[in-house]
Scaffold this motif. Structure first.
Motif, PDB file in Angstrom:
ATOM      1  N   GLU A 193       0.860  -1.178   0.000  1.00  0.00           N
ATOM      2  CA  GLU A 193       0.000   0.000   0.000  1.00  0.00           C
ATOM      3  C   GLU A 193       0.896   1.227   0.000  1.00  0.00           C
ATOM      4  OE1 GLU A 193      -3.755  -1.125   2.663  1.00  0.00           O
ATOM      5  OE2 GLU A 193      -1.850  -1.406   3.683  1.00  0.00           O
ATOM      6  N   ALA A 194       0.391   2.287  -0.617  1.00  0.00           N
ATOM      7  CA  ALA A 194       1.233   3.477  -0.682  1.00  0.00           C
ATOM      8  C   ALA A 194       0.406   4.741  -0.541  1.00  0.00           C
ATOM      9  CB  ALA A 194       2.008   3.515  -1.994  1.00  0.00           C
ATOM     10  N   GLY A 195       1.075   5.793  -0.140  1.00  0.00           N
ATOM     11  CA  GLY A 195       0.473   7.116  -0.099  1.00  0.00           C
ATOM     12  C   GLY A 195       1.507   8.124  -0.563  1.00  0.00           C
ATOM     13  N   VAL A 196       1.056   9.171  -1.249  1.00  0.00           N
ATOM     14  CA  VAL A 196       1.958  10.262  -1.582  1.00  0.00           C
ATOM     15  C   VAL A 196       1.270  11.551  -1.172  1.00  0.00           C
ATOM     16  CG1 VAL A 196       3.150  11.516  -3.426  1.00  0.00           C
ATOM     17  CG2 VAL A 196       3.062   9.022  -3.488  1.00  0.00           C
ATOM     18  N   SER A 197       2.008  12.417  -0.474  1.00  0.00           N
ATOM     19  CA  SER A 197       1.415  13.682  -0.028  1.00  0.00           C
ATOM     20  C   SER A 197       2.276  14.841  -0.496  1.00  0.00           C
ATOM     21  CB  SER A 197       1.296  13.704   1.497  1.00  0.00           C
ATOM     22  OG  SER A 197       2.586  13.721   2.077  1.00  0.00           O
ATOM     23  N   LYS A 234       3.985  16.468 -12.614  1.00  0.00           N
ATOM     24  CA  LYS A 234       3.931  17.881 -12.209  1.00  0.00           C
ATOM     25  C   LYS A 234       4.350  18.065 -10.749  1.00  0.00           C
ATOM     26  CE  LYS A 234       1.548  18.983 -16.064  1.00  0.00           C
ATOM     27  NZ  LYS A 234       2.269  19.659 -17.151  1.00  0.00           N
ATOM     28  N   ILE A 235       5.193  17.169 -10.275  1.00  0.00           N
ATOM     29  CA  ILE A 235       5.684  17.285  -8.902  1.00  0.00           C
ATOM     30  C   ILE A 235       7.178  17.603  -8.980  1.00  0.00           C
ATOM     31  CG2 ILE A 235       6.050  16.075  -6.712  1.00  0.00           C
ATOM     32  CD1 ILE A 235       3.642  14.273  -7.517  1.00  0.00           C
ATOM     33  N   SER A 236       7.621  18.570  -8.192  1.00  0.00           N
ATOM     34  CA  SER A 236       9.023  18.952  -8.246  1.00  0.00           C
ATOM     35  C   SER A 236       9.766  18.439  -7.022  1.00  0.00           C
ATOM     36  CB  SER A 236       9.157  20.470  -8.318  1.00  0.00           C
ATOM     37  OG  SER A 236      10.460  20.832  -7.936  1.00  0.00           O
ATOM     38  N   GLN A 237      10.805  17.669  -7.268  1.00  0.00           N
ATOM     39  CA  GLN A 237      11.627  17.156  -6.171  1.00  0.00           C
ATOM     40  C   GLN A 237      12.360  18.266  -5.444  1.00  0.00           C
ATOM     41  OE1 GLN A 237      14.199  13.609  -6.401  1.00  0.00           O
ATOM     42  NE2 GLN A 237      13.448  13.426  -8.480  1.00  0.00           N
ATOM     43  N   TRP A 238      12.456  19.441  -6.075  1.00  0.00           N
ATOM     44  CA  TRP A 238      13.259  20.516  -5.495  1.00  0.00           C
ATOM     45  C   TRP A 238      12.406  21.573  -4.816  1.00  0.00           C
ATOM     46  CZ3 TRP A 238      17.023  17.500  -6.019  1.00  0.00           C
ATOM     47  CH2 TRP A 238      17.188  16.746  -7.177  1.00  0.00           C
ATOM     48  N   GLN A 239      11.151  21.685  -5.253  1.00  0.00           N
ATOM     49  CA  GLN A 239      10.322  22.762  -4.699  1.00  0.00           C
ATOM     50  C   GLN A 239       9.156  22.262  -3.853  1.00  0.00           C
ATOM     51  OE1 GLN A 239       9.321  25.140  -8.142  1.00  0.00           O
ATOM     52  NE2 GLN A 239      11.493  25.356  -8.612  1.00  0.00           N
ATOM     53  N   ASP A 240       8.809  20.981  -3.972  1.00  0.00           N
ATOM     54  CA  ASP A 240       7.665  20.485  -3.208  1.00  0.00           C
ATOM     55  C   ASP A 240       8.114  19.715  -1.975  1.00  0.00           C
ATOM     56  OD1 ASP A 240       5.615  21.470  -4.855  1.00  0.00           O
ATOM     57  OD2 ASP A 240       5.938  19.844  -6.294  1.00  0.00           O
ATOM     58  N   LYS A 241       7.225  19.721  -0.985  1.00  0.00           N
ATOM     59  CA  LYS A 241       7.443  18.850   0.171  1.00  0.00           C
ATOM     60  C   LYS A 241       6.698  17.557  -0.105  1.00  0.00           C
ATOM     61  CE  LYS A 241       7.298  22.606   3.581  1.00  0.00           C
ATOM     62  NZ  LYS A 241       6.443  23.118   4.685  1.00  0.00           N
ATOM     63  N   ILE A 242       7.412  16.532  -0.477  1.00  0.00           N
ATOM     64  CA  ILE A 242       6.777  15.284  -0.897  1.00  0.00           C
ATOM     65  C   ILE A 242       6.882  14.252   0.222  1.00  0.00           C
ATOM     66  CG2 ILE A 242       6.723  13.507  -2.695  1.00  0.00           C
ATOM     67  CD1 ILE A 242       8.509  15.423  -4.393  1.00  0.00           C
ATOM     68  N   GLY A 243       5.761  13.674   0.585  1.00  0.00           N
ATOM     69  CA  GLY A 243       5.782  12.553   1.527  1.00  0.00           C
ATOM     70  C   GLY A 243       5.507  11.268   0.764  1.00  0.00           C
ATOM     71  N   VAL A 244       6.349  10.268   0.919  1.00  0.00           N
ATOM     72  CA  VAL A 244       6.121   8.973   0.280  1.00  0.00           C
ATOM     73  C   VAL A 244       5.950   7.937   1.383  1.00  0.00           C
ATOM     74  CG1 VAL A 244       7.085   7.197  -1.234  1.00  0.00           C
ATOM     75  CG2 VAL A 244       7.511   9.607  -1.718  1.00  0.00           C
ATOM     76  N   PHE A 245       4.808   7.298   1.403  1.00  0.00           N
ATOM     77  CA  PHE A 245       4.488   6.327   2.453  1.00  0.00           C
ATOM     78  C   PHE A 245       4.280   4.975   1.800  1.00  0.00           C
ATOM     79  CE2 PHE A 245       3.526   9.706   5.481  1.00  0.00           C
ATOM     80  CZ  PHE A 245       3.314  10.772   4.612  1.00  0.00           C
ATOM     81  N   VAL A 246       5.057   3.989   2.193  1.00  0.00           N
ATOM     82  CA  VAL A 246       4.845   2.663   1.632  1.00  0.00           C
ATOM     83  C   VAL A 246       4.795   1.641   2.762  1.00  0.00           C
ATOM     84  CG1 VAL A 246       5.755   0.844   0.135  1.00  0.00           C
ATOM     85  CG2 VAL A 246       5.931   3.230  -0.573  1.00  0.00           C
ATOM     86  N   SER A 247       3.739   0.862   2.729  1.00  0.00           N
ATOM     87  CA  SER A 247       3.551  -0.176   3.742  1.00  0.00           C
ATOM     88  C   SER A 247       3.523  -1.535   3.052  1.00  0.00           C
ATOM     89  CB  SER A 247       2.230   0.089   4.463  1.00  0.00           C
ATOM     90  OG  SER A 247       1.790  -1.068   5.132  1.00  0.00           O
ATOM     91  N   VAL A 248       4.367  -2.439   3.499  1.00  0.00           N
ATOM     92  CA  VAL A 248       4.392  -3.802   2.963  1.00  0.00           C
ATOM     93  C   VAL A 248       3.965  -4.750   4.080  1.00  0.00           C
ATOM     94  CG1 VAL A 248       5.829  -5.602   1.902  1.00  0.00           C
ATOM     95  CG2 VAL A 248       6.336  -3.197   1.460  1.00  0.00           C
ATOM     96  N   VAL A 249       3.023  -5.609   3.802  1.00  0.00           N
ATOM     97  CA  VAL A 249       2.703  -6.655   4.780  1.00  0.00           C
ATOM     98  C   VAL A 249       2.871  -8.006   4.110  1.00  0.00           C
ATOM     99  CG1 VAL A 249       1.112  -5.246   6.155  1.00  0.00           C
ATOM    100  CG2 VAL A 249       0.217  -6.636   4.279  1.00  0.00           C
TER     101      VAL A 249
END
Lengths: 573, 573
Positions: free
Chosen positions: A446-450, A494-509
């Protein structure tokens, strides 16, 4: 210039000399207990140094508490408290009279009169400079700290207490559950938070090594009219519990759950941030739990209480124990299953001790094994050769993939809620993959991106979870980190690695998390099924986000156009 | 745009539902044996997958062999052979009749008639294209391999044999030395190659898991008129050896040493390079050993024999067992030392069970402990509180650093020889530091830096050694890698990270190597004493090299000048 010359061969051997100088002691064969092994290799379980010991003790207790509440489908309420204990308090706790130093020169931090004079002079000079600069309104660099008294000798002690509303433990099992290494209940095949099943036992071993103080356990099971209280430590050499007190106490309030208390050496200063990160990430992945974290010390300005409130009553299903998949078993495991099975014949054994072998398929498999095999043959009479034959066929034959029904993913809804509640992002998207399989083990990603949010740094912020516990160490080599950083084309969404605050959430079960290395702190990048599932889950989130981002941009542009239009209208009409 | 909304709190809890759907099994308290624990967590000891299992088996056997020869000051002669075993050969070895497939559709690699047709067509097309291009003299990219028959099911088996000229083992100890986990002779405090003392036992567990075949041991001690032969496997559940045969055989040639043979699943293809690197690096750090490596298979083009010849008879001294330093002991260890000491009173105990506590210093320490203590008090009568008091004083008091006399560094001479013999560099310099200390443990750092050579890549090539074994994994986080890459200003020594082939060799020996993580594959960067010793050792080598490089440059310039001068002379005279 020197090359691999052969001139060196004329050198005198030093062998003879070393022989007379050194006489090694005769070696004696010794047997070590598992408890001794882990005491000596405590870093295997995350007990590397006092700071990490405090951190790992907290996480083991919290994870046990959550497991326990979830196992009876109770919404978890977990309270964890760390109390700092001053040395003099510690000494009085153990009945040791606090003594003043007499022979000052014995101590490592001893400063000779001359050294002291020098230090004071330097400090005075620094103060003068600062005062001057302050008068002139100049900003000065912090003066380099003067090397004063070293603190090596001063250990810090902490009382760690964890209370839950879980299942509790049977009265008579308590001593062995804490005071005997490699004894436990979590040894079936299912998704589990525990890593080695060592948990609280390592905390007890560490308390034994650092403070010598016993662990205290209170516990009561549902509808039990007494509370079990047990104070014990562990006989490391014999790997058995050493019980100080084990009694039944009144349970007027019909409380159920467990309360564990242990006094250990630790280091709050160096591991404060890690412990708080851990609690926060646990709150993200467990939004149905109520977590209370407290730090208490004599210096009241250091004290803190953080409440991670419950935001949903929706709890993931309990992970179920499952049978082994025929593609995932080794020879030893097949032998163990044969020894433990209650089934009589080979056909029943294949059908009932593994997933995805139906009766007719079992019959085909037995036919393929050869003329020595028959469906009705006694499974316990199989020879070693015959078992090898079964193992070889298991590895070569085709079986349906295991279903993910036994798994307990966080759930897309919970993951989203957790992210929103702890990070307050501007945008968030989540995705829950279907069950997949590697080497016969089912897994779900499962994943989330914020985008945006509170306490989130610019760039990519990775949050990793394995069987619903946060992973905080060895991030660099993890499959999630590598995928997020190297294999996602962020700008195409359209997401910038340099200007955005990116949260990457990955859950493995999974019933088997393929941890790499031995600290079990990261998932390797070498299992292609997991790597591609992680990539695809993150991409799914990004695609969702892109739609939202494009809409936002369009909305902004439209507003801009309107504004200009109205300006033009005002001007010319 | 979504923010942390509170609207979610109205969601129905799914709790009730999951409760009825799933009923977890009652948990039962089980006890696991140490052997079972390591079978299930075999990656702790480096047995992650079949390939790594083969690699780790080789290294454990080689390291045991070297230890054994060195322990009797014998120049090591070690022969290691890996024989690939075909499946049919393996089956006949275990007395299993090799069977033809009957029910083809059962197999994972089964190709339906249609799929086969398609594949063959594609292969034919590829061949055509290649033939055409060949005619035209065009170089073509290798065609992408056609996905044909998967190889998952086909395990590869290997017979690994290691023979040494070491000490051998006492006849009666052999079964326990191999068939009982956590039993061993290397448990004293000294510099040792072993990491967990698991060694060959893990190879046996892995053979049990993958092939079911027993291990075979031949051994004879010096001047013993018989050879012990033992064939055994391990009862994992009870952690005891299961002996098939244990007998004494004739020893006409008065051979001494050990020969271990184990048949395991492995993967030569994926770990070939690692195994050869390991052997080469071992040859660098052990130039006084003669190492013979053989790979044997039915495909004779894969076969190889590599001999790493002995280049010196000068062997490092045997590491000596030493006593603990008072700054390095924990509570548990003090208690163990008290339980095991033969000394009667406190004064004798302090004086004889620790390094660097002389009689008068012991008396001062006892005076400082307080009025409850006296030099003549019985050490076995100390209370828990009193032991805590001793522990606290040990941590706060000042003690001389432990000497490095018990250590066995490779020696500058040997390190240099090893580098020259294996790499044939253009330039080399070496440095051997004096003994230093961290947390009460003595350590010695030795280093070498080379320029140019055979099989060396452009840039920095790191060779790491801990207690004289090569470390090949988790290089990135290691103190040596970080120091060499980040903290050495190469250009200031006239060395170019971009144009030179630089070899950096660092060997650390200690009674306690502070491995980071739990795989024991790298030394952390967080122990400042070691980090600065590593840096200074590399710098010393660089300074030596710079002198040589400058001389070389000057020599070249001078020659150049002479050449021009002679040209000028020839022209005008």
């Amino acid at each position: 210039m020197e090359t691999g010359g052969s001139s060196e061969s004329s050198v005198e051997p030093k062998k003879g000399k070393s022989k007379t100088r050194r006489k090694p002691k005769e070696s004696v064969l010794k047997q070590k207990s598992p408890a001794e092994f882990f005491a000596e290799n405590k870093n295997i379980a995350g007990f590397d140094n006092p700071g990490k010991c405090l951190y790992t003790t907290v996480r083991e207790l919290v994870e046990n508490a959550l497991d326990s509440a979830e196992s009876i489908s109770e919404l978890p309420v977990v309270e964890i408290t760390i109390e700092e204990i001053e040395r003099s308090e510690f000494n009085s706790m153990i009945g040791l009279v606090d003594r003043e130093r007499v022979d000052e020169a014995l101590y490592d931090d001893y400063e000779s009169a001359k050294a002291r004079e020098k230090r004071l002079a330097k400090e005075a000079r620094n103060q003068e400079i600062q005062a001057k600069n302050a008068l002139l309104g100049k900003k000065t660099k912090e003066p380099t700290p003067v090397k004063g008294i070293k603190g090596r000798g001063e250990a810090s002690f902490y009382r760690v207490t964890c209370k839950d509303n879980g299942k509790g433990m049977p009265h008579d099992d308590i001593p062995n559950m804490f005071g005997r290494v490699l004894s436990g209940t979590k040894y079936g095949l299912k998704q589990t938070r525990g890593k080695f099943g060592l948990g609280a036992k390592m905390a007890l071993i560490w308390s034994k090594m650092s403070t010598g103080l016993p662990i205290e356990i209170s516990s009561s099971m549902k509808a039990q009219n007494y509370i079990s209280f047990c104070r014990l430590d562990i006989d490391i050499h014999r790997n058995i519990p050493h019980i100080h007190l084990h009694e039944k106490q009144e349970n007027k309030e019909r409380w159920h759950g467990a309360k564990i208390q242990v006094v250990i050496e630790g280091n709050w200063t160096t591991y404060r941030a890690k412990i708080l990160h851990y609690m926060r990430q646990m709150a993200v992945i467990t939004p149905y739990a109520q977590l209370l974290f407290k730090f208490i010390s004599d210096a009241s300005d250091k004290n803190m209480t953080i409440k991670f409130a419950r935001r949903t009553d929706s709890m993931p299903p309990v992970p179920l124990e499952t049978k082994h998949h025929p593609s995932s078993v080794d020879l030893l495991l097949i032998k163990r299953l044969i020894a433990e099975t209650s089934k009589q014949n080979l056909l029943q054994f294949l059908q009932h001790e593994f997933v995805n072998i139906g009766k007719s398929y079992a019959e085909r498999l037995i036919g393929e094994m050869g003329p020595d095999f028959s469906p009705k043959m006694a499974v316990k009479s199989l020879t070693d050769q015959q078992i090898v034959r079964i193992h070889q066929l298991f590895r070569q034959a085709k079986f349906d993939d295991p279903s993910g029904k036994c798994l307990s993913p966080a759930g897309e809804y919970n993951l989203r809620l957790g992210i929103i509640k702890e990070l307050h992002p501007d945008l968030v998207s989540t995705y829950s993959g279907s069950a997949q399989v590697f080497e016969g083990h089912p897994f779900i990603v499962e994943a989330g991106v914020s985008i945006g949010g509170k306490d989130v740094k610019l760039g990519i912020n990775i949050f990793r979870f394995a069987n619903r516990i946060p992973l905080l160490f060895e991030q660099g080599a993890d499959v999630v980190t590598r995928t997020a950083i190297k294999r996602i084309n962020w700008s195409s969404y359209k997401i910038s690695q340099w200007q955005d605050k990116i949260g990457v959430f990955v859950s493995v079960v999974s019933t088997k998390i393929p941890f790499k290395g031995t600290g079990k702190e990261y998932i390797g990048d070498d299992i292609s099924e997991i790597a591609s599932a992680v990539k695809s889950a993150i991409q799914q989130c990004c695609t969702q986000l892109k739609t939202k981002i494009v809409k936002k941009i369009q909305a902004r542009e439209q507003q801009e156009r309107k504004r200009r239009l109205s300006w033009w209208t005002t001007k010319w009409h």
